[in-house]
Design a protein around this motif. Sequence first.
Motif, PDB file in Angstrom:
ATOM      1  N   UNK A 285       0.972  -1.176  -0.111  1.00 58.76           N
ATOM      2  CA  UNK A 285       0.072  -0.044   0.084  1.00 58.76           C
ATOM      3  C   UNK A 285       0.790   1.413   0.153  1.00 58.76           C
ATOM      4  N   UNK A 289       0.908   4.137  -2.666  1.00 58.26           N
ATOM      5  CA  UNK A 289       0.709   5.465  -2.275  1.00 58.26           C
ATOM      6  C   UNK A 289       1.863   6.421  -3.029  1.00 58.26           C
ATOM      7  N   UNK A 393      16.786  14.596 -12.486  1.00 57.88           N
ATOM      8  CA  UNK A 393      17.749  13.291 -12.466  1.00 57.88           C
ATOM      9  C   UNK A 393      18.716  13.385 -13.672  1.00 57.88           C
ATOM     10  N   UNK A 400      19.728  11.997  -9.664  1.00 57.68           N
ATOM     11  CA  UNK A 400      20.157  10.981 -10.765  1.00 57.68           C
ATOM     12  C   UNK A 400      20.396   9.628  -9.745  1.00 57.68           C
ATOM     13  N   UNK A 401      21.383   9.816  -8.775  1.00 55.19           N
ATOM     14  CA  UNK A 401      21.795   8.674  -8.041  1.00 55.19           C
ATOM     15  C   UNK A 401      20.602   8.188  -7.237  1.00 55.19           C
ATOM     16  N   UNK A 404      18.267   6.338  -9.612  1.00 55.48           N
ATOM     17  CA  UNK A 404      18.910   5.033 -10.183  1.00 55.48           C
ATOM     18  C   UNK A 404      18.852   3.926  -9.041  1.00 55.48           C
ATOM     19  N   UNK A 407      15.515   2.616  -8.868  1.00 56.41           N
ATOM     20  CA  UNK A 407      15.213   1.689  -9.787  1.00 56.41           C
ATOM     21  C   UNK A 407      15.931   0.326  -9.747  1.00 56.41           C
ATOM     22  N   UNK A 408      17.172   0.380  -9.147  1.00 57.05           N
ATOM     23  CA  UNK A 408      17.797  -0.733  -8.973  1.00 57.05           C
ATOM     24  C   UNK A 408      17.007  -1.561  -8.012  1.00 57.05           C
ATOM     25  N   UNK A 411      13.914  -3.146  -9.086  1.00 54.02           N
ATOM     26  CA  UNK A 411      14.219  -4.313  -9.969  1.00 54.02           C
ATOM     27  C   UNK A 411      14.605  -5.640  -9.031  1.00 54.02           C
ATOM     28  N   UNK A 419       9.987   0.725 -12.206  1.00 56.11           N
ATOM     29  CA  UNK A 419      10.931   1.284 -12.875  1.00 56.11           C
ATOM     30  C   UNK A 419      10.175   2.506 -13.983  1.00 56.11           C
ATOM     31  N   UNK A 420       9.129   1.736 -14.654  1.00 59.24           N
ATOM     32  CA  UNK A 420       8.512   2.823 -15.287  1.00 59.24           C
ATOM     33  C   UNK A 420       7.950   4.209 -14.602  1.00 59.24           C
ATOM     34  N   UNK A 423      10.501   6.351 -14.266  1.00 58.38           N
ATOM     35  CA  UNK A 423      10.936   7.275 -15.118  1.00 58.38           C
ATOM     36  C   UNK A 423       9.953   8.278 -15.660  1.00 58.38           C
TER      37      UNK A 423
END
Lengths: 493, 660, 120, 483
Positions: A285, A289, A393, A400-401, A404, A407-408, A411, A419-420, A423
């Motif tokens: 949740x 959110x 970013x 960015x970091x 990033x 994102x990692x 995954x 991840x989408x 982005x």
Amino acid sequence: MDVAKNFPLVIILILFIGAFIMPLLKNKIYNKAFSLMTIGISSVLSLITLVYVNRYGTFLYRVGHWDSPWGIELSIGILEAIMSLLLTSVAFVISWYSVYTIEKEIKDNKVCFYYTLINILVGALLGIVYTNDLFNAFVFIEVSAIAACGIIVVKDKKENIKATLKYLILSSVGSGLVLMGIAFIYSITGNLNMTFINKELSQTFMAYENSILISLGLFTIGLGIKSAMYPLHVWLPDAHSNAPSTSSAMLSALVLKAYVIFYIKILYRMFGEEIISQFPILLFMVLILGSLGMIMGSILAILQKDIKRVIAYSSVAQMGYIFFGIGLGNTIGLVSTFFHILNHAIIKSALFLTVGSMIEKTGQKKLFALKGIGKEMPITLGLFTVSALSMVGIPILPGFISKFNFAIGSIKGGKSIFVVVILISSLLNALYYFPIVINGYFGEENLEGKVFKSKEKTIKELMPILVLIIAALILGASSNKIIEMISNGVEVF
Amino acid sequence: MIYKNTIIAILLLPMLGSLIGWLIGRKSEAYRDTFNILLTGAEFLIINLIFKRIATGPVELFIPDIMGIGLSLKLDIFRYIFIWVTSLIWFLTTIYSTQYLIRYKNRNRYYAFFMLTLGSTIGIFLSENLINLFTFFEIMSFTSYALVIHDEDEYAHEAGRSYISMAIIGGLILLMGLFLLYDYLGTVDIRPLSMAMKDLGNIKYLISALLIIGFGVKASIVPLHVWLPKAHPAAPTPASAILSGILVKTGIFGIIVVVSIMMNGDMVLSTVILIIGFINMFLGGFLAMFQRNIKRILAYSSMSQIGYILMGIGLIGLLKEHNAIAVYATLYHIFNHALFKVLLFLCAGVIYMILHELSINAIRGFGKHKNILKILFLIGLFAIIGMPGFNGFISKTLLHEALAEAHHMYHNMWFNVAEVIFTISSSFTVAYLLKIFVAVFMEKSDKYKGQYKHHLKKRAMIPMVALSVVIIYIGLRPNIILKVLEGTMVLFNAHEHIEPHFYNIHNIKSSMITIGFGFIIFIGFISRYLRKEENGEPVYVNPSLKWFSLERHLYIPVARFLYRSSSMIFKVIDRGIINLVMYVSNSLKALSGIKVKKPSKAIENLKIKKPNVLVRKNNKNEFTTFSDILEILRFNLNSLMYGVFILAIMIIVVLGILVF
Amino acid sequence: MEKLLTNYYETASIILFGVGFVTLLLHSNLIKKIIGMNIMDTAIFLFFISKGYIYGKEAPIIRGVHKGIQGYINPVPTALMLTGIVVAVSITAFALALTIKLYEKYGTVELDEIMRIRGE
Amino acid sequence: MKNSLILFPILFPQIAALIMGIIKFKNNKRRNIYIGTVIVLNLVFIIALLSTNQSMDFHLIKINNLLDIYFRIDKLGILFVLLASILWIFTAFYSFVYMPHEGKEKRFFLYFMLTLGVTVGIAFSGNLFTLYIFYEYLTLATFPLVIHSGSKEALRVGRKYLIYSFGGATLALLGIILIFTLTNSVTFMEFGILQGLTLDNKDLLLIIYMIMFIGFGVKAALVPLHSWLPAAMVAPTPVSSLLHAVAVVKSGIFALIRVSYFIFGSEVLYEIRGNYYISILVVLTILMGSLLALHQDNLKKRLAYSTVSQLGYILLGIVLLNEESLTGGLLHLVNHAVIKITLFFCVGAIYFMTEKKYINEIKGIGKEMPITMGCFAISAISLVGIPPTNGFVSKWYLALGGLEENKILFAVILLVSAMLTAGYLLPIVITAFFPGEEKKIIKKEPPLSMLIPIVTLTAIVVTLGLFPNIVLHLIEDIVKGIV
């Protein structure tokens, strides 16, 4: 070196005592100096604490030497030390900036109250970060809420009062919910010390599933209101956009974060990973959110016409990232959350301060009125640009970091689809930050009639912002070490 | 070694000469003209000089690295014939041009491109490598384009458009063939190709079809001839002369290389070429009769003559080991056609030079009193119709014999038809040339009574006279050429040696019959149906204008359709993303502009207690737009009430999810 | 149902909480809203204290004999709630002060009215 | 430490640009000398660097395997960097004359030099991450160039450019992250880094490839993400020529080559049939670009659509995955750069001298500016792909590459597109040279310093056509190493 163990309490005490001395000092220059001094000292002490903790590991400090379950305990690990360093140093820089500008936004006779409130606020936030005691935390939350309301209303305009009232009512409801959560926990465990609660719960949590869930929910919502979790952010744009710029910076950069820290502490120190992993729905949740916040915050920011509101909504989006990281429920997520807290605290305060100086010099808050500002205030807008790039970013910059790492994290956590979301949200960020920069710097008709550097602030006044930007760059450049440190901290959390 | 350098020299001389001439021409026109004449003369001379060496064996030359694949040149007797004719014609037309072009604009440009065209044409004939050949071919297309549209008027541009677009498309088709060729065989050298092609499967037909189409555009084979009748009249006369006399031959050269050398006279291909040849010769001759513009008549005539040559090429393949006669016939006709067609064009040019008019109706009777011109034209006429004693007679006889031999060999009834077409086409030739001759040189006209004499300068006369002399000379002494042609036999795998006797009764008779037919057609058809009286003046009409035109009714509509439809599709794609965004935003805008009846119940309920703010417009208008509602909603959402409301919902939802 | 009746402290506090919340939600009068907030707080306090209270035991004030740990209720919640009440009162005071300010600026304490004034 | 020299050509122009931003020049001439020196020096340095040592690498910052700013020189990079820096010199000299016409030269040259550094950075990037960083940086550095005029239109276009570029880069980043999670490395390696990987998740790889191709393809003007390119024509001519010829679009192409051959590797791509799906888009790109170019009346727009189609050629060379096609693609990368920059310079010269930008306005301009239009004509013919110009050579290899795949279709498409190219370029030449109406001819040849770059570039066009081996050997070397 054991003296360093006393520092957390000393910091809080310095700030609070300083706060109470300040109204006694009539001259506002003394006031400013005193406030700066106390915050400065506390940031130095925080630094020492960080070094100490980094070397000797986590320690518990018993206030008044009462033993644990009865007395109040402060627990200082690497994360707490980093956070306290962040809070104090950013607060220091913001106050430094406010020294030059605060008179322009609030009445003269309010200046000393303002600094008193700042001190109280920082002290209370540090208290929230340090404490290992639920009820103590609650008290600090309430104190910080009142102080935060104070630094909004200090401007004494109609909108401010209304925004403050809204904030006050919502946040007191929030703290009520937190208190309710505490009550549930207390009824199960009979304890208020988080470490002890954790011990109790890990043995008996199966029996009290509902109570635990209810209290988790209450904590989530209660702290969610305070840290502007979407869709409980409704108070934020008003409050942040109407407050004096330095207050906005303080609120956005620091206040929101302290509650997040507390929330993480509740999740991982009080309930513990074992219990949390029993209820994946909760983290999911939070994740949802958070994602919603990331996207909706950005979209709402695009729709705004007032530059401060844009940045305020951007905060909503960034808090979305932070909750996203928590919601991922793995170490990387948590580490990224912490890193993002650092990053966002620095960058967002820089943004609010630059915007504040633009508004101060031009008297305009609307986006369209600020076109061509780059000609008049090139350096200020330049600093704004760097911060904006980080928010969007662009690599190397800290923004960015952290993205990033999120994102990692997603995954690694098997949630690649999110991840989408990250982005998309970055793209949306670009959509509202870049037009400001572009319209500021370029465009023939925008620049007509503007005189180069006509409204630029002096370098002296821009120094604080510059310091923030440099800090951000360092954060980006040495992100490796910092992330390592945070990971160490998270492991011993 | 010296001969290798000579080859380079004859290739580069015109190209450099074009630049130098252009530079000179910016200072002085007279010097430029002299320079150009000298240059082409020198070129012609050099080519004459190296004949001895070439007669003993081919000269080959390879310069690596140029265009990646290297420049590979070869000069053997087969190519030498083309080159010799080219340089001769160029020399003569250059001389002629200096007179013809006096009143033209942009002379400097004309000469520059004229010389460049010469260089590239020679390059084509010299290339041993198909890529080099293609390169020169394309250069020639572009440089000759500048000649075609020299007038820069509407008609010239129109013709130029046809010419250049067909040339480019043809070139690209040719290139496609080359791609395939290289992909399958890994070489584009002509000699190895002739070995390698045998082992290739059916793909060789595709390849050679592509190549033939590519060359065929230049050679104006049906149905790729549409540019020819437009371009020839459009260009200045010397340019049309070389277009017709030489440039068309580059296409023929390519076809010979493909069909006879690379494919070794493959039967299927040869048959196709043969059929195309007949269609060409018939259609060209037939359409020529209807035309009124002299140059146009001559252009169609070229097309018809090309048909003869194609027929010859086809026969080379069909006759297999007995193909010597066909080889002789084809090459001879190529040679002859260059001579007489150029002569005819130059005659037409003289008329145009004086009158700026080419329509038969306008220049009727012009040549009645111009005896020299009349004679020259007559020589050209006799040559082309194959009157004994002129060179056309020789090559037509040879062609006819080759056809007869094929008939003899295959005993196929289609060859009877072929014979008939051959004869009829030849008669057409007679008919349409008679049409010109009668109209221009025989009929009386009040306008022209021997004036304009002084207009005809030596510089224009010399080339024409020279051509006439050559025509008659080789008409009477055909063996000179035949001896030269003997050297090419190896190339075509022809082993026989023939000693034909041209001037025998049989040949002369058939020639006369043809001419007689031609007269009949002229009198029975042209004079009767195409010549009308208008206002007491005889006027030639051209009913064929209304007929089906390949270009107007087929190529252009198809191209336009393809273009339009694909543009449509691509435009949609092009704007796709943007349009999508625009569409969404527009529809949102439209939606927000929709007038709705007073805020709906749902919105009111959301607020639970009806706030007064919603009706802050004091109910002035019953209807509000959607965007108004959104505005109010947004305003309200910002309120404390909404905040608490959201909070309540969240508590219920979160706790609900967690507990249940 | 029975659960609700047996745990009547909790039931009562939840009902109170609800009342407070609805007051907070529905009333546009700021004073009423603040009262609602107070009711909510009170509900929480009640809930918390009831957690510490055990039926039949005394308040942890030693009168005469010390009855041992079993004899007294847990004093911690009560103590905590005292703090809580203090905090709540201070927030109420702050809120009321703000309301007065608001009244000075807008001349009303009705939120609807205030919004309309701002909206126009 | 010697390896850190690799940073020099990347940083030097940028630092020089920043210095230029700070100091004030007495007059424009001095500034031009400064800029010229910097750019030429940079090229000299690059050549010196390349001649000393062919393989260099350098880690600037290494945080982990992914967040690693890593530079490396390899042959492909050399090709790209030489192309860029040589063309940069031409553009610089051209701009010295052209830019005063547009104003705000200082800003222009600042970003102009900055972009050079960034382009070199792209060429020398040793891993995907570094490439990505410079790719983003490139967008930012070129943005002020695109909106140079500052008009509303320019700003609108600039926004479009940013949105497209960032959108693309974001997709690319997604791909990078996914690749990283699969392989734990993003360093470029010949034949790709995915080779050892078991190919049980073909679909995932395919998706990643598509994502990255489309992501980087935005800069390479892959249909349907190309529309920023024609729009970006509002920029001044030197900018458009740079954008088109080297800096931006070619960076996209370069990135795609890196991704396709240095990350995935041709074998893996074959396996996952990544090229198959992409080639549809590529064919669309080729045809659409040339067809729509026919519709444009604005000279620069026409050239822009032409670029779209020509980039399609290069992309085709990349996705066909065999030696010939890649050779053709790389050759076309070079050739198209030279040709297109010449065309743009000519159009710019016309605009500079006469303020004309539409085709119907330039009737007879060939007589007024014969040298300029002559160069235009030669380049146009080259772009159509007619020998003996360089356009033909690359087309030749591309077509053979297409046939190698046993797909005649590709060769046919190339030819159809060539025909369309002729259709949209030659009419310009024809109207310019053969107007058919006499009017007083006033020679309007642009100043010599504009003419020299144009003529030199045209000479290069022809020379490369006559002697393609100059670059062909280098390219064949590259290709052998990676296919």
